[in-house]
Design a protein around this motif. Structure first.
Motif, PDB file in Angstrom:
ATOM      1  N   ARG A 108      46.025  36.494  47.418  1.00 62.96           N
ATOM      2  CA  ARG A 108      45.413  35.252  47.885  1.00 62.96           C
ATOM      3  C   ARG A 108      46.450  34.120  47.897  1.00 62.96           C
ATOM      4  N   MET A 148      47.467  32.662  51.432  1.00 64.28           N
ATOM      5  CA  MET A 148      47.105  31.287  51.777  1.00 64.28           C
ATOM      6  C   MET A 148      48.324  30.476  52.175  1.00 64.28           C
ATOM      7  N   SER A 175      44.673  41.057  43.739  1.00 56.82           N
ATOM      8  CA  SER A 175      43.989  40.230  44.723  1.00 56.82           C
ATOM      9  C   SER A 175      44.331  38.749  44.564  1.00 56.82           C
TER      10      SER A 175
END
Lengths: 539, 292, 301
Positions: C248, C252, C244
């Motif tokens: 991310r 992003m 995760s």
């Protein structure tokens, strides 16, 4: 051909007699040049191709080996293991003899290892000198008291055999640590069938491709007792190891992971494998790295190839290391002369496969006798394998002989001497496409699963390619031959119907003959059930 | 086997000792993993009896005990939490034997018997610490050893000559000092006295082994805690194993606690291990012995 | 899948990309120095070397530049070093790699060791190496199953691509060679014809914007980030352990580039360094979560 078992005085105090130089035994041709029984068809087929045909097939062979990346690494270079196109034949009769001899020897060697790493009865009895065991480079006290779950220490062995001048098979040396070469046994068969299919036409050759399956079964049965579905891995030192090809081959054919030391770690006596989905426990490690590098906690502290803590994990019974640590003491060449005595001691039998006469250089009389005729002896380091450090008397320079003499006098325990045995020859294709006799040995591979020892019908025949050479090690420029074990002539073929389509098999199958041995019968029933399932409508 | 022959002499009686042995490592950087083995459990052997034993480890770890090739009780453990300090505390209660009184020893001929030579071969060889050529160039000592009527008398000579040569001095040598180095520097501690004596004995053909353990330095006094020593001495084969303490030149008995035996120090280290990460320093060793 | 094997795929992807991008960049730069003499050779050489984080001393001529950037097997920031490192990783996973991939890498390696740097025309010789590397990527795309291994390889390739685009833009072609520089930057990224089709003028700012934010050109940072994100999602579908944080990081980056708040007049320079930094963090995160759960261990006593 009748098998000649030479009467000899095995082991210590080998008969000290001058060995007359004799012509080598040729396995394919009789002294008058006619082929031996069973060999006629091969000779005919190869002669039919002629030198130019053979050269062409050799080219195809090289292309095949190259395409499939079948190599071993020597120094920094990868190269194909030279494979000769002439197969080597072993008759069913000869094979029965070899098989029973190898199995017998392994039982004795297992018993010896089990004993010296436990209560040492054999040593107290004085059968093998304790000092010989305790001074062996490969005697690892760290493995003392470490009892493998199913009792097996020699999961895989390669006992090197030769045929002497009379054609009798003898044991040249035992390899109980990490014998390599079995991948070439399988690859040689595939390669020969690919480039020279016609030589197979007249023989019923026993297949060799069941080896990975047998090995996996043996490794699984060696797992810690409380593990129902063990995870097996092959542990390699890495891509730069000379046998890396084989490590990858075995992992691939067994369908298990090929790991390096850095892929594993121990925690609270469990061995884990690092994967992208987190750590996974490992139960059986078929390791192809040497004892010394296995565990920096107990052995070489500078090793980066091993796994710290692995020995204590094995001691705790949470992981099985195959082959076991410390097996090298039993294939120490200075212990080798005592193997016949071990066979008699632990099995109460006479050795089926005799040793080659070996002189104990720590005995002053034998040492003196050997030093007088060093130029007719083979001198070998007692703890090495792969032909490293070997001095072949007849072809050695004065300088090499002088060095061997100094080495022996300085450290007699580290060396053994044997008379030069002219081992048998097989016709081999040489550069110009003609056939010439070259010396061969045989390494049958055996797998011990704890209930029986399986000897792969075939084995690696290594051939010394230079004319007259007796050194067959691949690390010393040897080649190999596809080795054919011929099927029994008139055995009723019970296996065939299983493979056939449903309609030809009686249904239900006839009851199995009554057996006294209950577990066997149980096993049989399992097999029968599987067979029955294969008879379903979709077949 | 060291069998006391006159167990009735009560002034030489055994003691009940409570031993606390504390040691460990301090690391310069955080260490993520370490694998260790401890050999600190007194043996139940030759009249010595182990009554209780515990091992405390910080950070805590689960312990796997086993008996090694030499008969020592090993406690193995691995630590997988990040740590800068590893501390090991071994607490044992042990009854020591009465001081043994030796019967007559054997002869040189018995030692030269091939069966004995083979059985004891591991205790007759040089090792990285023990040097059979220690007396090369010192023929006088060698001749003197050989001229003794019995191995037992030769052993006394060995102790005497080692004690003449070495003076006890801490800090002059370390854990890696060999017999040869100690002999040349003429200084050392119990480990060096032991390796040197082993060298002289083995060179004379007398099988001899290294013993690791504890020494209760006080006269018997119940309840008083004294700072003891992690100690080393010698056992030699003379129709049975007999113990000698070359460092103190005193009889080995009720004040000595046997923990492990081997060819040299490398076979019996009280704490050894490997770890992942920078530099380490030993925490030092404290041994406290209380007579109960 | 073994962490070590996954790491080898990741680095195979990175090194092949590094080698290919560096060959292209060097080839164009060499051409530029020959064609446009407005900048002294020493300065022109230094511009490339600095962007590649290589020492600039003693490199004063285009020929010396080629020699330095082709470099040696020992330095993985040079072309020969990157190819050699790619080959070492390929060797470790040779079992699961197609023979063609290994052979193509091997021939690139051989071509380099035969001395591209000393060839009469470095451009021609470099093109030969580029072709082999294109074959490697082509074979990978054609024959590799879209499994875990593939996703790790693509992840490595895309993160490296972001970094290499950043290095091309760090040269500031528009300042040093105002007339021919911006086109050279596009050529170095293999983007010239794609760019011309957009109809925009070839100016430094427009070229930068294109190489960072273009939604269709596969080597724009934005597309690379999207592909990297897709690779991580692919890994998740294959059931790898916790990813995760990695998702991310790349997610992003992708969304920042995709939804960048920019007027047509704004400069994208700020995005370049940030994107390279994010790519570096993503690589660290991949290493932490998949490859080396326990750090590289050196045992001491």
């Amino acid at each position: 051909m009748p098998l000649v078992t030479l009467v000899q005085n095995p082991g210590k105090g080998a008969t000290v007699t001058a060995v007359p130089t004799m012509a080598p035994f040729d396995e394919m041709l009789l002294p008058d040049g006619r082929p031996r029984p069973d060999h006629g068809a091969i000779v005919e087929t190869l002669s039919g191709l002629g030198p130019s045909g053979l050269v062409e097939r050799a080219r195809q062979r090289d292309a095949y080996l190259d395409r499939h990346g079948i190599t071993f690494t020597l120094g920094e270079r990868e190269r194909p293991l030279p494979m000769d196109l002439v197969p080597r034949l072993i008759t069913a009769h000869e094979w029965r003899h070899i098989e029973s001899g190898v199995v017998q020897r392994l039982h004795a060697l297992e018993a010896f290892l089990s004993d010296i790493y436990n209560d040492g009865e054999i040593l107290r009895e004085g059968l093998v000198p304790r000092s010989l065991v305790t001074t062996s480079t490969h005697f690892h006290r760290q493995a003392w008291g470490l009892i493998p779950p199913n009792g097996v220490r020699i999961h895989v062995s390669g006992i090197d055999l030769i045929r002497d001048e009379q054609g009798a098979f003898r044991v040249l040396e035992d390899n109980l640590r990490n014998p390599s070469g079995v991948s070439y046994v399988l690859e040689n068969r595939r390669t020969l069938a690919h480039v020279l299919p016609e030589v197979f036409a007249h023989h019923r050759v026993r297949p060799v491709n069941e080896y990975p399956e047998r090995l996996l079964a043996a490794l699984r049965s060696a797992a810690p007792l409380d593990v129902a579905d063990p995870t097996v891995v092959v542990l390699t030192p890495g891509v730069h190891n000379s046998a890396h090809y084989e490590h990858a081959f075995l992992a691939r054919h067994m369908g298990v992971e090929l790991v390096e030391g850095r892929d594993l770690y121990c925690r609270d006596n469990t061995v884990w494998m690092r994967t992208t989905s987190g750590p996974e426990p490992v139960h059986v490690i078929y390791r192809r790295i040497d004892d010394d590098f296995l565990d920096p906690v107990h052995l070489r502290p500078d090793s980066v190839l091993g796994v710290p803590g692995i020995i204590n994990s094995a001691r705790a019974g949470r992981v099985t290391i195959a082959n076991a640590i410390g097996n090298g003491v039993a294939d120490d060449k200075a212990v080798y002369p005592y193997v016949p005595a071990m066979i008699e001691y632990s099995l109460g039998e006479q050795p089926i496969l005799p040793n080659v006469d070996t002189y104990d250089l720590s005995d002053p009389d034998e040492r003196a006798w050997v030093l007088e005729r060093l130029e007719r002896m083979v001198v070998k380091p007692s703890d090495a394998s792969g032909g490293y450090g070997l001095v072949m008397g007849p072809s050695a320079t004065d300088e090499q002989l002088a060095k061997a003499r100094r080495d022996i006098l300085e450290n007699p325990r580290d060396w053994i001497a044997q008379p030069v045995v002219t081992f048998s020859t097989c016709p081999t294709i040489v550069e110009d496409g003609s056939m010439a006799p070259r010396h061969v040995d045989l390494r049958p591979f055996a797998v011990n699963d704890g209930s029986s020892v399986f000897v792969l019908p075939g084995g690696l025949s290594r051939v010394a390619l230079p004319e007259g050479s007796l050194v067959v090690n691949s690390s010393q420029g040897g080649g190999s031959k596809d080795t054919w074990v011929l099927g029994e002539a008139h055995v009723p073929d019970v296996e065939t119907p299983v493979e056939a389509t449903g309609s030809s098999v009686p249904w239900p199958p006839p009851p199995a003959p009554e057996r006294v041995n209950a577990p066997d019968m149980h096993d049989d029933r399992i097999i029968q059930q599987e067979r029955q399932q294969q008879q379903g409508p979709s077949c | 086997m060291t069998v006391p022959l006159h167990p009735s002499d009560s002034s030489l009686g055994g003691r009940r000792l409570h031993i606390q042995h504390r040691t460990g490592y301090r690391y310069a950087d955080v260490v993520d993993a370490s694998f260790n083995e401890v050999r600190m459990t007194p043996l139940s052997t030759d009249g010595q009896l182990l009554l209780s034993h515990t091992l405390d480890i910080q950070p805590s770890a689960s312990i796997q005990p086993y008996t090694d090739y030499w008969g020592a009780l090993v406690e193995a453990f691995d630590v997988h939490v990040p740590h800068r300090l590893l501390e090991v505390v071994s607490i044992s209660t042990v009854d020591t034997p009465r001081l043994p009184v030796w019967g007559p020893g054997g002869t040189w001929e018995e030692l030269a018997d091939p069966v004995t030579l083979d059985a004891q071969s591991e205790f007759l060889m040089s090792t990285p610490y023990v040097d059979l050529d220690l007396l090369d160039g010192r023929a006088a000592i060698r001749d003197e050893m050989r001229d003794q009527a019995s191995p037992g008398e030769a052993a006394s000579v060995a102790i005497a000559r080692v004690r003449e040569r070495l003076s006890y001095e801490t800090g002059a040598t370390d854990v890696s000092t060999t017999a040869h180095q100690a002999w040349e520097s003429q200084r050392g501690v119990c480990q060096d006295f032991t390796h040197t004596t082993l060298s002289v004995l083995r060179a004379a053909g007398i099988p001899a082994r290294y013993v690791s353990g504890y020494l209760h330095t006080e006269e018997p006094a119940v309840g008083r805690t004294v700072v003891g020593e992690s100690h080393a001495w010698v056992e030699y084969w003379d129709a049975g194993w007999r113990a000698l303490d070359p460092t103190n030149d005193r009889a080995v008995g009720s004040a000595h606690v046997t923990v492990a035996r081997g060819r040299d120090y490398a076979d019996v280290p009280p704490l050894k291990g490997i770890y992942a990460g920078g530099q380490s320093e030993g925490l030092g060793v404290t041994v406290e012995i209380t007579q109960l | 899948m073994l962490s070590r094997i996954a790491e080898s795929y990741f680095w195979l992807g990175r090194y092949v990309e590094r080698a290919e991008a560096t060959v292209r960049l060097l080839s164009e730069h060499h051409q530029l120095l020959i064609e446009d003499q407005s900048v002294p050779d020493g300065l022109g050489c230094a511009a490339l070397l600095e962007s590649l984080s290589m020492p600039t001393i003693d490199v004063q001529t285009p020929r010396a530049l080629v020699r330095a950037v082709v470099g040696s097997e020992l330095d993985p920031s040079t072309i020969a070093g990157a190819v050699s490192a790619a080959r070492a990783n390929a060797r470790a996973i040779r079992e699961s790699l197609s023979q063609d991939t290994f052979e193509a890498l091997n021939s690139a390696h051989l071509a380099l060791s035969r001395g591209v740097a000393f060839a009469a025309s470095p451009g021609v010789a470099l093109h030969g190496v580029l072709e082999r590397l294109l074959v490697v990527n082509g074979v990978i795309d054609w024959v590799m199953p879209r499994d875990e291994a593939y996703h790790f390889l693509v992840l490595g390739r895309e993160l490296e691509r972001i970094d290499m685009v950043g290095r091309i833009l760090a040269i500031r072609h528009d300042l040093l060679w105002p007339s021919s520089g911006p086109a050279a930057a596009l050529r170095a990224a293999g983007a010239l014809s794609a760019y011309l089709r957009t109809g925009h003028p070839i100016t430094g700012a427009e070229v930068r914007r294109f190489l960072v934010l273009d939604p269709a050109f596969p080597r724009s940072m934005r597309c690379c980030a999207a592909d990297a994100e897709e690779a991580v999602r692919g890994l998740q579908r294959q059931g790898v352990s916790d990813s995760s944080l990695l998702l991310r990081e790349v997610g992003m980056l992708r969304s920042e580039l995709e939804y960048a708040r920019l007027s047509p007049a704004d400069d994208v320079s700020a995005f370049i360094d940030e994107s390279r930094e994010a790519a570096r963090r993503a690589a660290d995160e991949a290493t932490r979560s998949f490859f080396r759960q326990h750090g590289t261990i050196v045992w001491s006593h």
